[in-house]
Design a protein around this motif. Structure first.
Motif, PDB file in Angstrom:
ATOM      1  N   ALA A 133       0.822  -1.215   0.000  1.00 29.56           N
ATOM      2  CA  ALA A 133       0.000   0.000   0.000  1.00 29.56           C
ATOM      3  C   ALA A 133       0.858   1.269   0.000  1.00 29.56           C
ATOM      4  O   ALA A 133       0.656   2.177  -0.822  1.00 29.56           O
ATOM      5  N   ALA A 134       1.813   1.370   0.928  1.00 36.70           N
ATOM      6  CA  ALA A 134       2.650   2.571   1.002  1.00 36.70           C
ATOM      7  C   ALA A 134       3.506   2.704  -0.250  1.00 36.70           C
ATOM      8  O   ALA A 134       3.651   3.810  -0.794  1.00 36.70           O
ATOM      9  N   TYR A 135       4.080   1.604  -0.709  1.00 37.65           N
ATOM     10  CA  TYR A 135       4.907   1.637  -1.919  1.00 37.65           C
ATOM     11  C   TYR A 135       4.126   2.241  -3.089  1.00 37.65           C
ATOM     12  O   TYR A 135       4.636   3.089  -3.825  1.00 37.65           O
ATOM     13  N   GLN A 136       2.873   1.811  -3.258  1.00 35.45           N
ATOM     14  CA  GLN A 136       2.081   2.272  -4.394  1.00 35.45           C
ATOM     15  C   GLN A 136       1.763   3.762  -4.299  1.00 35.45           C
ATOM     16  O   GLN A 136       1.583   4.428  -5.327  1.00 35.45           O
ATOM     17  N   GLU A 137       1.714   4.308  -3.089  1.00 36.11           N
ATOM     18  CA  GLU A 137       1.491   5.745  -2.947  1.00 36.11           C
ATOM     19  C   GLU A 137       2.620   6.553  -3.583  1.00 36.11           C
ATOM     20  O   GLU A 137       2.404   7.655  -4.089  1.00 36.11           O
ATOM     21  N   PHE A 138       3.838   5.996  -3.558  1.00 41.00           N
ATOM     22  CA  PHE A 138       5.004   6.720  -4.052  1.00 41.00           C
ATOM     23  C   PHE A 138       5.432   6.308  -5.459  1.00 41.00           C
ATOM     24  O   PHE A 138       5.947   7.128  -6.219  1.00 41.00           O
ATOM     25  N   PHE A 139       5.209   5.026  -5.813  1.00 39.09           N
ATOM     26  CA  PHE A 139       5.791   4.517  -7.057  1.00 39.09           C
ATOM     27  C   PHE A 139       4.793   3.841  -7.993  1.00 39.09           C
ATOM     28  O   PHE A 139       5.172   3.404  -9.074  1.00 39.09           O
ATOM     29  N   GLY A 140       3.545   3.758  -7.614  1.00 37.62           N
ATOM     30  CA  GLY A 140       2.553   3.194  -8.521  1.00 37.62           C
ATOM     31  C   GLY A 140       2.480   1.680  -8.465  1.00 37.62           C
ATOM     32  O   GLY A 140       2.774   1.058  -7.444  1.00 37.62           O
ATOM     33  N   LYS A 141       2.094   1.085  -9.574  1.00 39.08           N
ATOM     34  CA  LYS A 141       1.810  -0.349  -9.627  1.00 39.08           C
ATOM     35  C   LYS A 141       3.026  -1.182  -9.248  1.00 39.08           C
ATOM     36  O   LYS A 141       4.172  -0.817  -9.534  1.00 39.08           O
ATOM     37  N   THR A 142       2.748  -2.322  -8.645  1.00 40.46           N
ATOM     38  CA  THR A 142       3.832  -3.225  -8.243  1.00 40.46           C
ATOM     39  C   THR A 142       4.155  -4.246  -9.332  1.00 40.46           C
ATOM     40  O   THR A 142       5.186  -4.914  -9.254  1.00 40.46           O
ATOM     41  N   HIS A 143       3.295  -4.397 -10.309  1.00 35.54           N
ATOM     42  CA  HIS A 143       3.612  -5.235 -11.471  1.00 35.54           C
ATOM     43  C   HIS A 143       3.049  -4.557 -12.720  1.00 35.54           C
ATOM     44  O   HIS A 143       1.982  -3.954 -12.680  1.00 35.54           O
ATOM     45  N   TYR A 144       3.816  -4.651 -13.809  1.00 35.12           N
ATOM     46  CA  TYR A 144       3.443  -3.946 -15.035  1.00 35.12           C
ATOM     47  C   TYR A 144       4.366  -4.418 -16.150  1.00 35.12           C
ATOM     48  O   TYR A 144       5.281  -5.222 -15.923  1.00 35.12           O
ATOM     49  N   SER A 145       4.153  -3.909 -17.334  1.00 31.48           N
ATOM     50  CA  SER A 145       5.018  -4.232 -18.467  1.00 31.48           C
ATOM     51  C   SER A 145       5.267  -2.978 -19.273  1.00 31.48           C
ATOM     52  O   SER A 145       4.551  -1.974 -19.152  1.00 31.48           O
ATOM     53  N   PHE A 146       6.318  -3.017 -20.095  1.00 34.68           N
ATOM     54  CA  PHE A 146       6.595  -1.912 -21.008  1.00 34.68           C
ATOM     55  C   PHE A 146       7.445  -2.432 -22.160  1.00 34.68           C
ATOM     56  O   PHE A 146       8.075  -3.485 -22.069  1.00 34.68           O
ATOM     57  N   GLU A 147       7.431  -1.686 -23.248  1.00 37.41           N
ATOM     58  CA  GLU A 147       8.196  -2.032 -24.446  1.00 37.41           C
ATOM     59  C   GLU A 147       9.353  -1.045 -24.608  1.00 37.41           C
ATOM     60  O   GLU A 147       9.206   0.143 -24.312  1.00 37.41           O
ATOM     61  N   HIS A 148      10.479  -1.558 -25.077  1.00 37.29           N
ATOM     62  CA  HIS A 148      11.600  -0.670 -25.379  1.00 37.29           C
ATOM     63  C   HIS A 148      12.427  -1.276 -26.493  1.00 37.29           C
ATOM     64  O   HIS A 148      13.019  -2.344 -26.339  1.00 37.29           O
ATOM     65  N   LYS A 149      12.448  -0.623 -27.635  1.00 36.98           N
ATOM     66  CA  LYS A 149      13.262  -1.009 -28.783  1.00 36.98           C
ATOM     67  C   LYS A 149      13.158  -2.502 -29.112  1.00 36.98           C
ATOM     68  O   LYS A 149      14.151  -3.195 -29.267  1.00 36.98           O
ATOM     69  N   GLY A 150      11.938  -2.959 -29.207  1.00 40.94           N
ATOM     70  CA  GLY A 150      11.703  -4.331 -29.625  1.00 40.94           C
ATOM     71  C   GLY A 150      11.793  -5.360 -28.524  1.00 40.94           C
ATOM     72  O   GLY A 150      11.681  -6.567 -28.791  1.00 40.94           O
ATOM     73  N   HIS A 152      10.215  -6.757 -24.846  1.00 42.97           N
ATOM     74  CA  HIS A 152       9.054  -6.697 -23.962  1.00 42.97           C
ATOM     75  C   HIS A 152       9.540  -6.934 -22.536  1.00 42.97           C
ATOM     76  O   HIS A 152      10.046  -8.011 -22.209  1.00 42.97           O
ATOM     77  N   PHE A 153       9.401  -5.925 -21.696  1.00 43.45           N
ATOM     78  CA  PHE A 153       9.825  -6.013 -20.300  1.00 43.45           C
ATOM     79  C   PHE A 153       8.618  -6.284 -19.407  1.00 43.45           C
ATOM     80  O   PHE A 153       7.569  -5.644 -19.565  1.00 43.45           O
ATOM     81  N   ILE A 154       8.790  -7.206 -18.477  1.00 46.36           N
ATOM     82  CA  ILE A 154       7.724  -7.581 -17.558  1.00 46.36           C
ATOM     83  C   ILE A 154       8.245  -7.470 -16.132  1.00 46.36           C
ATOM     84  O   ILE A 154       9.293  -8.046 -15.799  1.00 46.36           O
ATOM     85  N   VAL A 155       7.552  -6.722 -15.299  1.00 43.89           N
ATOM     86  CA  VAL A 155       7.896  -6.575 -13.892  1.00 43.89           C
ATOM     87  C   VAL A 155       6.901  -7.385 -13.075  1.00 43.89           C
ATOM     88  O   VAL A 155       5.689  -7.139 -13.126  1.00 43.89           O
TER      89      VAL A 155
END
Length: 300
Positions: A133-150, A152-155
């Motif tokens: 809960a506290a972490y998300q107040e400062f840094f947002g989602k605890t799991h997510y994905s993003f793309e960078h130069k082809g 696929h990154f998964i957290v």
């Protein structure tokens, strides 16, 4: 980046700042050549396990090592595309106000990074006492994905559950995330705990990590970067390589090498031993046969 570096296709990892040239990961360069596409070389910096706020750390520079890391990354001749912190940003506390104070201080320190594309994820010290809960107040989602130069990154979040599990809901999200990706997609996974059973006796495991690995296994080009164990470690689950980063606060012993999981003592004769970064050269070699050069954290 010049052609010689492209040809070497090397990657470097670090607790202090591990630069990863993705063309060296999992045969991606050859896959790109086969597809007739140009190299998409880039690198990012991984930092892990800063444990900001830990007053009992066996590190007399506990209040300064994180700042040294920020300074070191800012001084890189070529700035990384992005930076990722793989958990335990702060040290655990039972006091919710103190937890938020430490998260706030950590965020203020790393705001001095020149690179503003900075990715975060929690460790159990940040998230397990309040389900993130506290972490998300400062840094947002605890799991997510993003793309960078082809790529696929998964957290993945395997720490907000105090039992050290990913959980069925997040595993379903992971399956949906992977479903549209081709079998030869370039995938990097960031997680805090190891996804495999490294040493469960010391809590160096993820209870349902095997389920995540099973979901990843159909994909040919997967690399996992994690923290938690405060040391260099490499492991293969089938064709999937897992690489642990060092800590920025104190090193921990090798799995099972001593009765208890206690931090290694600070050695005044060798300050910052066990804290640092490493260069891993994958030139003309399978990804399980890296040349590794360890570099120490500098005092200045």
């Amino acid at each position: 980046m010049d052609h010689a570096i492209k040809r070497r296709s090397f990657l470097k990892l670090a607790g202090l700042g591990g630069a990863i040239y993705v063309s060296g990961l999992s045969g991606w360069a050859s896959a790109a050549a086969k597809a007739g596409s140009a190299y998409q070389d880039f690198f990012f910096v991984q930092l892990s396990d800063t444990h900001w706020g830990f007053e009992g750390a066996p590190n007399p520079d506990a209040h300064g090592t994180l700042q040294k890391a920020v300074k070191a990354v800012n001084s890189l001749e070529q700035q990384p595309d992005f930076i990722v912190f793989t958990g335990d940003l702060t040290h655990t506390t039972d006091d919710p106000q103190e937890r938020r104070k430490r998260l706030r201080e950590f965020k203020e320190i790393v705001a001095d990074l020149k690179v503003k594309d900075v990715r975060f994820m929690p460790g159990e010290h940040d998230a397990s006492l309040d389900n993130g809960a506290a972490y998300q107040e400062f840094f947002g989602k605890t799991h997510y994905s993003f793309e960078h130069k082809g790529v696929h990154f998964i957290v993945l979040d395997n720490v907000s559950d105090p039992a050290g599990s990913i959980g069925e809901a997040q595993l379903a999200w992971l399956a949906a995330e992977l479903q549209p990706l081709p079998a030869d997609a370039n995938i990097v996974v960031f997680t805090h705990r190891p996804l495999f059973d490294l040493y469960p006796q010391w809590d160096w495991a993820t209870r349902d990590g095997a389920k995540a690995v099973e979901l990843l296994m159909p994909h040919a080009n997967v690399t996992v970067f994690y923290g938690h164990i405060h040391q260099e470690h490499h492991h293969m689950t089938g064709h999937i390589a897992h690489h642990a980063a060092k800590s920025l606060i104190f090193p921990l012993p090798a799995p099972g090498s001593q009765p208890k999981r206690t931090p290694l003592a600070w050695d005044d004769a060798y300050p910052y031993r066990g804290l640092g970064y490493r260069e891993i050269d994958a030139e003309a070699a399978p990804k399980t046969d890296f040349k590794i050069v360890e570099l120490p954290v500098q005092k200045g």
